[in-house]
Design a protein around this motif. Structure first.
Motif, short mmCIF file in Angstrom:
data_model
loop_
_atom_site.label_atom_id
_atom_site.label_comp_id
_atom_site.label_asym_id
_atom_site.label_seq_id
_atom_site.Cartn_x
_atom_site.Cartn_y
_atom_site.Cartn_z
N ALA A 113 4.05 0.25 4.61
CA ALA A 113 3.03 1.17 5.12
C ALA A 113 1.92 0.42 5.85
CB ALA A 113 2.45 2.00 3.98
N PHE A 114 1.68 -0.82 5.45
CA PHE A 114 0.67 -1.66 6.11
C PHE A 114 1.03 -3.11 5.82
CE2 PHE A 114 -0.91 -0.08 2.03
CZ PHE A 114 -1.11 -1.26 1.32
N THR A 115 0.38 -4.01 6.49
CA THR A 115 0.65 -5.42 6.30
C THR A 115 0.39 -5.83 4.85
OG1 THR A 115 -0.01 -5.88 8.58
CG2 THR A 115 0.05 -7.75 7.06
N GLY A 116 1.39 -6.42 4.24
CA GLY A 116 1.26 -6.82 2.84
C GLY A 116 1.86 -5.82 1.86
N ALA A 117 2.27 -4.65 2.34
CA ALA A 117 2.88 -3.65 1.45
C ALA A 117 4.37 -3.98 1.29
CB ALA A 117 2.69 -2.24 2.01
N VAL A 118 4.66 -4.98 0.43
CA VAL A 118 6.03 -5.47 0.29
C VAL A 118 6.88 -4.58 -0.61
CG1 VAL A 118 5.36 -7.85 0.77
CG2 VAL A 118 5.30 -7.00 -1.58
N SER A 119 6.24 -3.66 -1.32
CA SER A 119 6.99 -2.73 -2.17
C SER A 119 6.20 -1.44 -2.30
CB SER A 119 7.23 -3.34 -3.56
OG SER A 119 6.00 -3.57 -4.23
N CYS A 167 -0.94 18.34 -4.64
CA CYS A 167 0.15 17.41 -4.35
C CYS A 167 -0.43 16.25 -3.55
CB CYS A 167 1.30 18.08 -3.60
SG CYS A 167 0.85 18.73 -1.99
N VAL A 168 0.29 15.13 -3.57
CA VAL A 168 -0.19 13.94 -2.89
C VAL A 168 0.94 13.34 -2.07
CG1 VAL A 168 0.41 12.36 -4.79
CG2 VAL A 168 -1.47 11.79 -3.24
N GLU A 169 0.58 12.72 -0.96
CA GLU A 169 1.55 12.05 -0.10
C GLU A 169 1.13 10.59 0.04
OE1 GLU A 169 2.44 12.43 4.55
OE2 GLU A 169 2.94 14.25 3.44
N ARG A 170 2.03 9.69 -0.32
CA ARG A 170 1.71 8.26 -0.24
C ARG A 170 1.49 7.82 1.20
NH1 ARG A 170 6.25 5.38 -4.16
NH2 ARG A 170 5.64 6.37 -6.14
N LEU A 171 0.71 6.77 1.37
CA LEU A 171 0.55 6.18 2.70
C LEU A 171 1.90 5.70 3.21
CD1 LEU A 171 -2.65 3.96 2.28
CD2 LEU A 171 -2.46 6.17 3.42
N GLY A 172 2.23 6.08 4.44
CA GLY A 172 3.51 5.71 5.01
C GLY A 172 4.67 6.54 4.54
N GLY A 173 4.40 7.55 3.72
CA GLY A 173 5.48 8.39 3.19
C GLY A 173 5.46 9.78 3.79
N ARG A 174 6.52 10.51 3.57
CA ARG A 174 6.64 11.88 4.08
C ARG A 174 6.88 12.89 2.96
NH1 ARG A 174 10.50 11.11 9.48
NH2 ARG A 174 9.10 9.65 10.60
N LYS A 175 7.08 12.40 1.77
CA LYS A 175 7.41 13.27 0.66
C LYS A 175 6.12 13.68 -0.07
CE LYS A 175 9.85 13.31 -3.78
NZ LYS A 175 10.66 12.51 -4.73
N GLU A 176 5.97 14.97 -0.33
CA GLU A 176 4.84 15.45 -1.10
C GLU A 176 5.20 15.43 -2.58
OE1 GLU A 176 3.64 19.26 0.39
OE2 GLU A 176 2.31 18.34 1.89
N ILE A 177 4.35 14.83 -3.38
CA ILE A 177 4.59 14.67 -4.81
C ILE A 177 3.71 15.68 -5.55
CG2 ILE A 177 4.47 13.07 -6.75
CD1 ILE A 177 4.68 10.81 -4.59
N PRO A 178 4.29 16.63 -6.28
CA PRO A 178 3.48 17.62 -6.99
C PRO A 178 2.67 16.98 -8.12
CG PRO A 178 5.80 17.86 -7.58
CD PRO A 178 5.74 16.85 -6.48
N LEU A 179 1.49 17.52 -8.37
CA LEU A 179 0.59 16.96 -9.36
C LEU A 179 0.21 17.99 -10.42
CD1 LEU A 179 -1.93 15.08 -7.02
CD2 LEU A 179 -0.07 14.06 -8.35
#
Length: 367
Positions: free
Chosen positions: A199-205, A243-255
């Motif tokens: 998602a950004f520089t250094g995001a190795v996982s 719901c939340v969406e991670r940086l660099g992600g497209r999936k919405e995660i219900p909360l």
């Protein structure tokens, strides 16, 4: 202790329930009949307001509160008289009960008062203001609506958030705290909402954010007034959509997360000066709780001091370590740093004392 006359149904329920839970019940027709010594020894006073109607109601209850400042006084009011409950809470009562009531509602009230008296989770509440605060905290803990805790620095806002969490959630539910002022702005978005690999520089996982980690439990957003405006918009969307969406992600995660926000700032003033979004403030300020400064809760000073002594000098805790001069010094101080300052003061005194007891000079307080 019961003051006033209840209707037959409430009276039977009250007497039976109190005795089943181990309480010894004493009855008085009015506040004027109370024996001050008996009042001082009571653990709880229930006042049936309807039987004490008249202009003298507030004077009677006020006099009783002055006689027993450490005893919880709870008015029992009819649904049509709820404005009286509000006035009596302002006067100093710690909670209220609406009549007619069920045994479950009475038991919940007793539990709230027992918890407040015991100072569960280390939150000492011997003062009337403290007992009212814990009673309100336990009421709001039963809902999933957002809670906004306000108070000066050092008053125990995170401790209150943990208290609400413990009272409302299963034992294995997570409690996650984030200090919005302690994390650099460029990192805060990733920490709150998570990110995917690359998602950004250094995001190795991929990493889950604090919202995901708190799913099913409580997320404390401490120092919410320090949150950058750009992140306020994203936080508002998460609260609205659940719901939340991670940086660099497209999936919405219900909360399913209880949000508790805390601040020592005046958010209305922050909104007026353009530093905080009004819509986010209204979203967070559903159930407000204000923790009074320690200078307004002097009845809590010595119990708090003794708790810190038990915590930091457990081997000596069986003794009363505070001399009379030390107690007077503690009560005379204004505590601008609130509970945190008191804790530091007691830690220092335990190190610097000469002998077993803590003298006034050991506290290092300005006279």
């Amino acid at each position: 202790m019961v003051v006033g006359q209840a209707d037959a149904a409430s009276d039977g329920l009250l007497s039976g329930s109190l005795r089943r839970q181990g309480y010894r019940v004493r009855r008085f027709a009015s506040c004027l009949e109370l024996d001050p010594q008996v009042l001082q020894s009571a653990s709880l006073v229930l006042v049936f307001v309807s039987s004490l109607a008249g202009p003298s109601l507030y004077a009677q209850v006020g006099a009783m509160l002055r006689q027993a400042s450490r005893v919880g006084v709870v008015p029992v009011v009819e649904y049509a008289d709820q404005e009286k409950a509000a006035a009596l809470l302002e006067l100093g009562c710690v909670d209220y009960l609406l009549a007619p009531f069920s045994e479950a509602q009475l038991s919940a009230l007793l539990r709230r008062q027992e918890s407040a008296s015991a100072g569960e989770e280390g939150f000492v509440s011997c003062s009337q203001a403290g007992r009212r605060l814990l009673a309100m905290a336990q009421r709001v803990a039963m809902t999933r609506a957002p809670i906004l805790i306000t108070g000066e620095t050092g008053t125990g806002k995170e401790l209150m958030a943990r208290y609400i969490h413990r009272f409302s959630a299963a034992g294995d539910a997570p409690f996650i705290a984030v200090n919005c002022a302690a994390i650099p702005e460029q990192m805060l978005e990733s920490i709150l909402f998570g990110h995917e690999k690359g998602a950004f520089t250094g995001a190795v996982s991929a990493q889950p954010g604090k919202f995901e980690l708190a799913n099913g439990g409580t997320l404390l957003l401490d120092e919410i007034g320090e949150l950058p405006l750009g992140l306020q918009a994203k936080l508002l969307r998460v609260l609205q959509e659940q719901c939340v969406e991670r940086l660099g992600g497209r999936k919405e995660i219900p909360l399913d997360v209880r949000i508790v926000a805390a601040t020592n700032r005046d958010l209305q003033q922050e909104v007026a000066e353009g530093r905080f979004r009004a819509d986010l403030m209204f979203r967070l300020d559903v159930l407000p709780l204000h923790i009074s400064p320690l200078r307004e809760r002097k009845d809590d000073v010595l119990p708090l001091a003794r708790r810190f002594i038990r915590q930091y000098a457990a081997q000596d805790a069986r003794h009363e370590l505070l001399t009379e001069d030390a107690c007077r010094a503690l009560l005379a101080h204004d505590w601008p740093g609130n509970v945190r300052e008191l804790e530091n003061c007691l830690q220092r005194a335990l190190v610097l004392r000469n002998g077993l007891y803590i003298q006034a000079q050991d506290l290092g307080l300005a006279v």
